[in-house]
Design a protein around this motif. Structure first.
Motif, PDB file in Angstrom:
ATOM      1  N   LEU A  38       0.808  -1.212   0.000  1.00  0.00           N
ATOM      2  CA  LEU A  38       0.000   0.000   0.000  1.00  0.00           C
ATOM      3  C   LEU A  38       0.847   1.269   0.000  1.00  0.00           C
ATOM      4  O   LEU A  38       0.527   2.225  -0.710  1.00  0.00           O
ATOM      5  CB  LEU A  38      -0.969  -0.013   1.193  1.00  0.00           C
ATOM      6  CG  LEU A  38      -2.167   0.914   1.060  1.00  0.00           C
ATOM      7  CD1 LEU A  38      -3.027   0.559  -0.154  1.00  0.00           C
ATOM      8  CD2 LEU A  38      -3.014   0.865   2.320  1.00  0.00           C
ATOM      9  N   ASP A  39       1.942   1.287   0.761  1.00  0.00           N
ATOM     10  CA  ASP A  39       2.806   2.466   0.761  1.00  0.00           C
ATOM     11  C   ASP A  39       3.410   2.711  -0.622  1.00  0.00           C
ATOM     12  O   ASP A  39       3.481   3.845  -1.087  1.00  0.00           O
ATOM     13  CB  ASP A  39       3.928   2.333   1.799  1.00  0.00           C
ATOM     14  CG  ASP A  39       3.453   2.614   3.224  1.00  0.00           C
ATOM     15  OD1 ASP A  39       2.305   3.090   3.405  1.00  0.00           O
ATOM     16  OD2 ASP A  39       4.232   2.356   4.157  1.00  0.00           O
ATOM     17  N   ILE A  42       0.834   4.242  -2.896  1.00  0.00           N
ATOM     18  CA  ILE A  42       0.649   5.664  -2.577  1.00  0.00           C
ATOM     19  C   ILE A  42       1.779   6.499  -3.165  1.00  0.00           C
ATOM     20  O   ILE A  42       1.536   7.536  -3.793  1.00  0.00           O
ATOM     21  CB  ILE A  42       0.550   5.854  -1.047  1.00  0.00           C
ATOM     22  CG1 ILE A  42      -0.746   5.242  -0.524  1.00  0.00           C
ATOM     23  CG2 ILE A  42       0.656   7.334  -0.666  1.00  0.00           C
ATOM     24  CD1 ILE A  42      -0.808   5.076   0.986  1.00  0.00           C
ATOM     25  N   ILE A  50       6.632   8.855   1.229  1.00  0.00           N
ATOM     26  CA  ILE A  50       5.787   8.915   2.420  1.00  0.00           C
ATOM     27  C   ILE A  50       6.249  10.081   3.303  1.00  0.00           C
ATOM     28  O   ILE A  50       5.434  10.859   3.807  1.00  0.00           O
ATOM     29  CB  ILE A  50       5.831   7.580   3.208  1.00  0.00           C
ATOM     30  CG1 ILE A  50       5.379   6.396   2.335  1.00  0.00           C
ATOM     31  CG2 ILE A  50       5.008   7.681   4.491  1.00  0.00           C
ATOM     32  CD1 ILE A  50       3.969   6.432   1.839  1.00  0.00           C
ATOM     33  N   PHE A  62      -1.787  12.436   5.184  1.00  0.00           N
ATOM     34  CA  PHE A  62      -1.343  11.133   4.691  1.00  0.00           C
ATOM     35  C   PHE A  62      -2.413  10.066   4.916  1.00  0.00           C
ATOM     36  O   PHE A  62      -2.663   9.230   4.040  1.00  0.00           O
ATOM     37  CB  PHE A  62      -0.027  10.716   5.356  1.00  0.00           C
ATOM     38  CG  PHE A  62       0.382   9.321   4.963  1.00  0.00           C
ATOM     39  CD1 PHE A  62       0.906   9.075   3.714  1.00  0.00           C
ATOM     40  CD2 PHE A  62       0.192   8.254   5.838  1.00  0.00           C
ATOM     41  CE1 PHE A  62       1.246   7.786   3.317  1.00  0.00           C
ATOM     42  CE2 PHE A  62       0.537   6.970   5.461  1.00  0.00           C
ATOM     43  CZ  PHE A  62       1.067   6.733   4.203  1.00  0.00           C
ATOM     44  N   ARG A  63      -3.056  10.056   6.081  1.00  0.00           N
ATOM     45  CA  ARG A  63      -4.071   9.028   6.381  1.00  0.00           C
ATOM     46  C   ARG A  63      -5.258   9.105   5.424  1.00  0.00           C
ATOM     47  O   ARG A  63      -5.842   8.083   5.080  1.00  0.00           O
ATOM     48  CB  ARG A  63      -4.544   9.122   7.835  1.00  0.00           C
ATOM     49  CG  ARG A  63      -3.460   8.865   8.858  1.00  0.00           C
ATOM     50  CD  ARG A  63      -2.948   7.446   8.858  1.00  0.00           C
ATOM     51  NE  ARG A  63      -1.786   7.333   9.751  1.00  0.00           N
ATOM     52  CZ  ARG A  63      -0.764   6.540   9.532  1.00  0.00           C
ATOM     53  NH1 ARG A  63      -0.721   5.751   8.484  1.00  0.00           N
ATOM     54  NH2 ARG A  63       0.245   6.513  10.366  1.00  0.00           N
ATOM     55  N   GLU A  66      -4.034   7.504   2.273  1.00  0.00           N
ATOM     56  CA  GLU A  66      -3.913   6.074   2.548  1.00  0.00           C
ATOM     57  C   GLU A  66      -5.274   5.386   2.514  1.00  0.00           C
ATOM     58  O   GLU A  66      -5.420   4.299   1.944  1.00  0.00           O
ATOM     59  CB  GLU A  66      -3.250   5.898   3.908  1.00  0.00           C
ATOM     60  CG  GLU A  66      -2.976   4.473   4.315  1.00  0.00           C
ATOM     61  CD  GLU A  66      -2.284   4.422   5.668  1.00  0.00           C
ATOM     62  OE1 GLU A  66      -1.211   3.798   5.744  1.00  0.00           O
ATOM     63  OE2 GLU A  66      -2.803   5.018   6.645  1.00  0.00           O
ATOM     64  N   LYS A  67      -6.289   6.001   3.097  1.00  0.00           N
ATOM     65  CA  LYS A  67      -7.640   5.413   3.120  1.00  0.00           C
ATOM     66  C   LYS A  67      -8.183   5.262   1.699  1.00  0.00           C
ATOM     67  O   LYS A  67      -8.768   4.238   1.359  1.00  0.00           O
ATOM     68  CB  LYS A  67      -8.578   6.257   3.974  1.00  0.00           C
ATOM     69  CG  LYS A  67      -9.965   5.635   4.097  1.00  0.00           C
ATOM     70  CD  LYS A  67     -10.869   6.426   5.016  1.00  0.00           C
ATOM     71  CE  LYS A  67     -12.172   5.706   5.175  1.00  0.00           C
ATOM     72  NZ  LYS A  67     -12.422   5.310   6.557  1.00  0.00           N
ATOM     73  N   THR A  83      -0.147  -3.329   4.386  1.00  0.00           N
ATOM     74  CA  THR A  83      -0.475  -1.950   4.729  1.00  0.00           C
ATOM     75  C   THR A  83       0.654  -1.301   5.508  1.00  0.00           C
ATOM     76  O   THR A  83       1.519  -1.981   6.050  1.00  0.00           O
ATOM     77  CB  THR A  83      -1.754  -1.886   5.595  1.00  0.00           C
ATOM     78  OG1 THR A  83      -1.494  -2.492   6.859  1.00  0.00           O
ATOM     79  CG2 THR A  83      -2.930  -2.576   4.911  1.00  0.00           C
ATOM     80  N   GLY A  84       0.610   0.010   5.588  1.00  0.00           N
ATOM     81  CA  GLY A  84       1.517   0.726   6.471  1.00  0.00           C
ATOM     82  C   GLY A  84       1.080   0.498   7.910  1.00  0.00           C
ATOM     83  O   GLY A  84      -0.081   0.161   8.167  1.00  0.00           O
ATOM     84  N   ALA A  87      -2.198   2.220   9.061  1.00  0.00           N
ATOM     85  CA  ALA A  87      -3.389   2.143   8.205  1.00  0.00           C
ATOM     86  C   ALA A  87      -4.657   1.849   8.999  1.00  0.00           C
ATOM     87  O   ALA A  87      -5.757   2.189   8.565  1.00  0.00           O
ATOM     88  CB  ALA A  87      -3.200   1.094   7.111  1.00  0.00           C
ATOM     89  N   ASN A  93     -11.317   2.221   8.631  1.00  0.00           N
ATOM     90  CA  ASN A  93     -10.397   1.344   7.905  1.00  0.00           C
ATOM     91  C   ASN A  93     -10.465  -0.103   8.380  1.00  0.00           C
ATOM     92  O   ASN A  93     -10.392  -1.022   7.565  1.00  0.00           O
ATOM     93  CB  ASN A  93      -8.959   1.858   7.990  1.00  0.00           C
ATOM     94  CG  ASN A  93      -8.650   2.908   6.939  1.00  0.00           C
ATOM     95  OD1 ASN A  93      -9.529   3.316   6.178  1.00  0.00           O
ATOM     96  ND2 ASN A  93      -7.424   3.350   6.907  1.00  0.00           N
TER      97      ASN A  93
END
Length: 172
Positions: A38-39, A42, A50, A62-63, A66-67, A83-84, A87, A93
């Motif tokens: 996921l990172d 992104i 990041i 960032f969140r 990420e979502k 995921t980070g 997350a 989430n």
């Protein structure tokens, strides 16, 4: 609960340095699933690291990004989504992950995490005193991963052992 033949995605959650990325590769190979970091998704989508995204708009900025990425990646099936570590923090989430696949939380001791991240400059949440930051983050997130279907402590296991443990639970 659906079994492997249903190609339900596996979502890996947990603190930084618990092995999500490494174990994700092994699970994807074992199951023939698509690997989604996921990172990395992104970074590619936003064209920024990041650390740059954190610096640009803070953790809340960032969140949100990420979502959105998580929602997109949970579409479909047959994926290993790594995921980070944070997350799970954005509201909703955890529910998205539970609906979208089989959630596995990876854990490790504070000492193991510190040993694994020592010298890593690509972790914006560890700026300053890494030991203090890891302890604080672990305390803040103590209950954040409890929603997972399965939890594996990676402290004394290598990635292959963690992967085998997850596959055993996933396959039922």
């Amino acid at each position: 609960m659906k079994r492997e033949k249903d190609r339900k995605s596996i979502i890996l959650v947990g603190m930084m340095a618990t092995g999500k990325s490494t174990v994700g590769v092994l699970l994807a190979e074992a199951l023939g699933y698509e690997l989604v970091d996921l990172d990395r998704v992104i970074v590619e989508r936003e064209g920024k690291s990041i650390a740059e995204l954190f610096a640009e708009g803070g953790e809340s900025h960032f969140r949100r990004i990420e979502k959105e990425a998580l929602e997109r990646e949970l579409q479909g099936e047959g994926k290993i989504i790594s995921t980070g570590g944070g997350a799970v923090l954005a509201p909703g989430n955890a529910e998205l992950m539970l609906e979208g696949g089989y959630v596995v939380a990876l854990t490790a001791t504070e000492e193991a995490i510190l040993e694994r991240v020592s010298g890593d400059k690509n972790r914006p949440l560890l700026a300053g005193n890494a030991q203090e930051r890891v302890r604080t983050i672990m305390e803040e997130r103590r209950d954040a991963y409890r929603f997972a279907h399965c939890t594996v402590d990676t402290t004394a296991l290598d990635a292959a052992e963690v992967s085998r443990h997850i596959l055993m639970h996933y396959r039922g």
